[in-house]
Design an enzyme around this catalytic site. Structure first.
Site, short mmCIF file in Angstrom:
data_model
loop_
_atom_site.label_atom_id
_atom_site.label_comp_id
_atom_site.label_asym_id
_atom_site.label_seq_id
_atom_site.Cartn_x
_atom_site.Cartn_y
_atom_site.Cartn_z
N ASP A 231 37.99 44.31 34.45
CA ASP A 231 37.01 43.58 35.15
C ASP A 231 35.78 43.57 34.18
O ASP A 231 35.00 42.20 33.90
CB ASP A 231 36.83 43.88 36.33
CG ASP A 231 37.67 43.73 37.39
OD1 ASP A 231 38.80 43.07 37.20
OD2 ASP A 231 37.72 44.52 38.37
N ASP B 32 40.67 49.47 41.49
CA ASP B 32 39.28 49.31 41.15
C ASP B 32 38.58 50.82 41.52
O ASP B 32 39.02 51.18 42.40
CB ASP B 32 38.45 48.30 42.05
CG ASP B 32 38.95 46.93 41.66
OD1 ASP B 32 39.38 46.73 40.43
OD2 ASP B 32 39.12 45.93 42.55
#
Length: 167
Positions: free
Chosen positions: A140, A122
């Site tokens: 995401d 991330d």
């Protein structure tokens, strides 16, 4: 499923996976773990973190083997469900078809990380002052956009006619 629908699914989901994986490779290559680069001061950074859990760190405390198996099963079920829904989307609903393709691409992008590393890279860090949204990535984002468009179609009555929401 018509050829055009298949091409749309593979193009949108494939491009999503490609952008997701390239962005993660760039982050891992050029940032040290935990390093943060301000993009919009006070609002947005690129920050390299690894997420061993699911959305918002869900299941992060479980063993790596349990997480991999859990997310592998969940991802495969989600992919199967997306194919099931996608086959009934008529050509008159290209945004709905693209939304499902974004969800598929996002699921596959994160699944690649889980299989490869047991964690997801991330790096998109949005915040206001000391309040940070959990870091996320391109996959995401694609999932959230796809789900948003899907929900919009359901709530606004723009779903195809029939008893099944996608029939």
């Amino acid at each position: 499923m018509t050829r055009e629908k298949w091409i749309r699914l593979m193009s949108v989901s494939g491009l999503t996976v490609l952008l997701d994986q390239i962005s993660k490779i760039v982050i891992v290559r050029f940032l040290a773990y935990g390093e943060s680069i301000p993009v919009i001061p006070g609002c947005f950074n690129l920050t390299y973190v690894l997420n061993p859990g699911g959305a918002f760190g869900l299941f992060a405390g479980h063993s790596q083997w349990v997480r991999i198996m859990l997310f592998l099963v969940f991802s495969l079920v989600a992919v199967g469900f997306i194919f099931y829904l996608y086959r009934d989307v008529p050509p008159t609903h290209p945004m709905l078809a693209s939304a499902l393709a974004l969800i598929l691409g996002g699921a596959v992008g994160n699944l690649i990380d889980r299989i490869r590393m047991g964690k997801v890279v991330d790096f998109l860090d949005v915040y206001a002052g000391s309040y940070h949204w959990p870091a996320f990535n391109v996959a995401d984002s694609a999932i959230c956009i796809g789900v948003g468009v899907f929900v919009y179609h359901m709530v606004s009555g723009k779903m195809p006619e029939g008893g099944n929401p996608l029939s």
